[in-house]
Write a protein that holds these residues in place. Structure first.
Motif, mmCIF file in Angstrom:
data_model
loop_
_atom_site.group_PDB
_atom_site.id
_atom_site.type_symbol
_atom_site.label_atom_id
_atom_site.label_comp_id
_atom_site.label_asym_id
_atom_site.label_seq_id
_atom_site.Cartn_x
_atom_site.Cartn_y
_atom_site.Cartn_z
ATOM 1 N N ILE A 139 0.844 -1.205 0.000
ATOM 2 C CA ILE A 139 0.000 0.000 0.000
ATOM 3 C C ILE A 139 0.876 1.251 0.000
ATOM 4 O O ILE A 139 0.684 2.164 -0.806
ATOM 5 N N ASN A 140 1.825 1.311 0.912
ATOM 6 C CA ASN A 140 2.642 2.515 1.042
ATOM 7 C C ASN A 140 3.556 2.732 -0.151
ATOM 8 O O ASN A 140 3.831 3.873 -0.527
ATOM 9 N N LEU A 141 4.033 1.663 -0.775
ATOM 10 C CA LEU A 141 4.844 1.816 -1.983
ATOM 11 C C LEU A 141 4.002 2.341 -3.132
ATOM 12 O O LEU A 141 4.454 3.196 -3.896
ATOM 13 N N SER A 142 2.769 1.868 -3.241
ATOM 14 C CA SER A 142 1.911 2.378 -4.319
ATOM 15 C C SER A 142 1.517 3.830 -4.066
ATOM 16 O O SER A 142 1.411 4.611 -5.014
ATOM 17 N N ILE A 143 1.326 4.198 -2.833
ATOM 18 C CA ILE A 143 1.005 5.604 -2.522
ATOM 19 C C ILE A 143 2.194 6.488 -2.856
ATOM 20 O O ILE A 143 2.033 7.587 -3.375
ATOM 21 N N GLY A 144 3.399 6.010 -2.607
ATOM 22 C CA GLY A 144 4.590 6.775 -2.938
ATOM 23 C C GLY A 144 4.799 6.950 -4.430
ATOM 24 O O GLY A 144 5.532 7.838 -4.860
ATOM 25 N N SER A 145 4.158 6.129 -5.249
ATOM 26 C CA SER A 145 4.304 6.258 -6.696
ATOM 27 C C SER A 145 3.233 7.141 -7.322
ATOM 28 O O SER A 145 3.214 7.313 -8.540
ATOM 29 N N ILE A 173 0.031 16.433 1.740
ATOM 30 C CA ILE A 173 -0.257 16.329 3.174
ATOM 31 C C ILE A 173 -1.524 15.519 3.393
ATOM 32 O O ILE A 173 -1.568 14.627 4.251
ATOM 33 N N ALA A 174 -2.551 15.790 2.611
ATOM 34 C CA ALA A 174 -3.806 15.050 2.724
ATOM 35 C C ALA A 174 -3.589 13.570 2.393
ATOM 36 O O ALA A 174 -4.158 12.688 3.044
ATOM 37 N N THR A 175 -2.750 13.296 1.409
ATOM 38 C CA THR A 175 -2.470 11.905 1.049
ATOM 39 C C THR A 175 -1.730 11.195 2.172
ATOM 40 O O THR A 175 -2.020 10.032 2.466
ATOM 41 N N TYR A 176 -0.772 11.865 2.805
ATOM 42 C CA TYR A 176 -0.081 11.269 3.956
ATOM 43 C C TYR A 176 -1.072 10.933 5.068
ATOM 44 O O TYR A 176 -1.046 9.837 5.629
ATOM 45 N N ILE A 177 -1.931 11.866 5.390
ATOM 46 C CA ILE A 177 -2.899 11.656 6.472
ATOM 47 C C ILE A 177 -3.874 10.538 6.117
ATOM 48 O O ILE A 177 -4.131 9.634 6.920
ATOM 49 N N LEU A 178 -4.426 10.577 4.898
ATOM 50 C CA LEU A 178 -5.366 9.540 4.481
ATOM 51 C C LEU A 178 -4.704 8.171 4.386
ATOM 52 O O LEU A 178 -5.329 7.148 4.700
#
Length: 167
Positions: free
Chosen positions: A66-72, A92-97
């Motif tokens: 999940i976190n690797l895909s969010i980082g991409s 910032i919103a993506t980090y929080i969500l």
């Protein structure tokens, strides 16, 4: 770094797979080491310890994906440019969500497994005998994590391909 990635003979899919495998190896080894240490400290029985260690590995693998895909994601991949980003609020919103989503992915399956093991009356689990409810709960949780892992892998690989192609 982007120029090297664009001109290298490695495909984006191979690059993403390498990032995922490296992230998984480090995270799972770290998590399993401390989980084993904690289980030894509390002197948990071997059967329970094995189940907890396996569950921790599955949880960790899904969260890394999940976190690797969010980082991409395109707005997240602006490494070192957060001050000049066109929309820093989205990052910032993506980090929080993503943190909230990570917590939901950890808590909801844990609650489902706890309810199935404790024979609490939920509409879905109360129709089955105890062993069927446990097997169904484990199957649902494993399918959920497998789905999350595969979905994250596909999204991350697609986003990395787009990022490398457009830069």
């Amino acid at each position: 770094a982007w120029w090297i990635l664009q001109s290298s003979p490695i495909s984006p899919a191979t690059l993403y797979k390498a990032k995922l495998i490296f992230g998984l190896v480090i995270a799972v080894l770290y998590n399993e080491f401390w989980m084993t240490f904690a289980l030894l400290l509390i002197r948990a029985p071997a059967q329970i310890g094995f189940i907890v260690i396996c569950a921790a590995g599955v949880f960790t693998a899904s969260l890394v994906a999940i976190n690797l895909s969010i980082g991409s994601l395109p707005w997240m991949a602006e490494v070192g440019q957060w001050k000049t980003s066109r929309n820093p609020t989205a990052r910032i919103a993506t980090y929080i969500l993503s943190m909230i989503f990570d917590l939901v992915v950890l808590i909801v399956p844990t609650v489902i497994l706890f309810v199935a093991w404790e024979h609490k009356d939920l509409p879905f689990f109360s129709r089955f005998p105890g062993y069927v409810a446990k097997f169904t709960a484990v199957g649902m949780v494993l399918l959920f994590f497998f789905g999350v892992f595969i979905t994250s892998h596909v999204i991350g690989k697609r986003n990395l391909s787009r990022l490398i192609a457009m830069k």
